[in-house]
Design a protein around this motif. Sequence first.
Motif, PDB file in Angstrom:
ATOM      1  N   GLU A 121      25.145 -56.940  -7.812  1.00 37.12           N
ATOM      2  CA  GLU A 121      24.249 -55.773  -8.382  1.00 37.12           C
ATOM      3  C   GLU A 121      24.865 -55.012  -9.292  1.00 37.12           C
ATOM      4  N   GLY A 122      26.186 -54.715  -9.232  1.00 39.41           N
ATOM      5  CA  GLY A 122      27.096 -54.088 -10.229  1.00 39.41           C
ATOM      6  C   GLY A 122      27.370 -54.867 -11.377  1.00 39.41           C
ATOM      7  N   LEU A 123      27.535 -56.295 -11.241  1.00 36.29           N
ATOM      8  CA  LEU A 123      27.584 -56.952 -12.642  1.00 36.29           C
ATOM      9  C   LEU A 123      26.216 -56.722 -13.369  1.00 36.29           C
ATOM     10  N   ALA A 124      25.303 -56.826 -12.694  1.00 35.76           N
ATOM     11  CA  ALA A 124      23.945 -56.900 -13.421  1.00 35.76           C
ATOM     12  C   ALA A 124      23.745 -55.549 -14.184  1.00 35.76           C
ATOM     13  N   ARG A 125      24.030 -54.403 -13.424  1.00 33.78           N
ATOM     14  CA  ARG A 125      23.930 -53.179 -14.190  1.00 33.78           C
ATOM     15  C   ARG A 125      24.943 -53.033 -15.185  1.00 33.78           C
ATOM     16  N   ALA A 126      26.270 -53.419 -15.152  1.00 32.36           N
ATOM     17  CA  ALA A 126      27.199 -53.311 -15.953  1.00 32.36           C
ATOM     18  C   ALA A 126      27.142 -54.263 -17.324  1.00 32.36           C
TER      19      ALA A 126
END
Length: 221
Positions: A121-126
Amino acid sequence: MDKLVYFFAKGSAEGNAGMKDVLGGKGANLAEMTNLGIPVPPGFTISTRACVLYFESGDRMPEGLEEQVGEALRRLEETQGKRFGDDADPLLVSVRSGAKFSMPGMMDTILNLGLNDRAVEGLARAGGDRRFAFDSYRRFIQMYSDVVLGVKKQEFEHLLAAAKKARRARHDTDRSAADLEALVRRYKEKVRKATGRPFPEEPRAQLWGAIAAVFRSWMNE
């Protein structure tokens, strides 16, 4: 205590091309290219000595390796400005095998190690691309499960083919982020059924599983 881990990053490498006995061909050449100023992504090499000690002690990690890997990870995090296992913007690593002489097929590469249900999820946002993040995650699950957990990659290819057929998708790129999220869940369920355990979520557990797999690959046919 033996030095078992050799770090390399821009401007500094603990090694050179003449250290193939210690670093393997790949590790020695990465150190040499770093010393020459070639823009090599930073990382660290676990020495061949660590592998020897692993087998000599009955497939147990040698004394001092955990501490030295931890220190190398800390330096890598500092160099990259990211934290391994971070939920917001995770540091992801690749794990590769190497030996003094080229040995094709010794072990497949594992990419994007460090992803889990929170980090994706963090990778998707970043990155601003949810589809890319979950495609990376499903590929990581397949690679790790095949190399480390012994779940053949064909098992995942069957699930992928079935998902494409259900959506009438001709190409991998035809699948949406939601499709890939669903595929990740199916992949993880496949791992649970095949191994009796859930797919490892903790990044450091993933890393040590991969390190052990590299050592064991010395005995591959």
